[in-house]
Design an enzyme around this catalytic site. Sequence first.
Site, PDB file in Angstrom:
ATOM      1  N   CYS A  33       0.813  -1.220   0.000  1.00  0.00           N
ATOM      2  CA  CYS A  33       0.000   0.000   0.000  1.00  0.00           C
ATOM      3  C   CYS A  33       0.847   1.271   0.000  1.00  0.00           C
ATOM      4  O   CYS A  33       0.318   2.359  -0.159  1.00  0.00           O
ATOM      5  CB  CYS A  33      -0.928   0.016   1.210  1.00  0.00           C
ATOM      6  SG  CYS A  33      -0.031   0.029   2.768  1.00  0.00           S
ATOM      7  N   CYS A 102      -3.035  -3.200   8.829  1.00  0.00           N
ATOM      8  CA  CYS A 102      -2.416  -1.903   9.118  1.00  0.00           C
ATOM      9  C   CYS A 102      -1.779  -1.879  10.508  1.00  0.00           C
ATOM     10  O   CYS A 102      -0.885  -1.077  10.768  1.00  0.00           O
ATOM     11  CB  CYS A 102      -3.439  -0.782   9.022  1.00  0.00           C
ATOM     12  SG  CYS A 102      -4.334  -0.761   7.467  1.00  0.00           S
TER      13      CYS A 102
END
Length: 133
Positions: A33, A102
């Site tokens: 990402c 995350c």
Amino acid sequence: MYNTSVLDHFLNPRNVGCLPDADGIGVIGDPDCGDYLKIYIKVQKGKLTDVKFEIFGCPAAIATSSILTELAKGKTVEEALKITDLDIIEALGGLPEPKIHCSNLGAEALHKAIQDYLAKSSKQKALQDAKKD
Ligand code: FES
């Protein structure tokens, strides 16, 4: 949907910034990402007295990094090494399933910062021992 705790840490992140005199620095990036996190730690008498972070990341990465600094501050080096991504998620009261990954950044960057500190302090001790001889 993010819960209120995640939103609070995203909108009002704690301990943002750098520590110019850090005892250890950990850097991690997520190539999937493009997020990037840098953690700074100060250590005194075996305890993390200060923890700060700089990030280029998504709301969940910001919130998880923020709560991580709160979890790590005041812990011994050994205790801080045991902080996991699950601890971070739990402290935030959960994350939406697609954002679970995350939380990996914070724990990994913290562990790297501690390893950096341990490597520097053992090098310093070796230098001091060499001077004594
Ligand atoms: Fe990359 Fe959140 S999308 S860490």
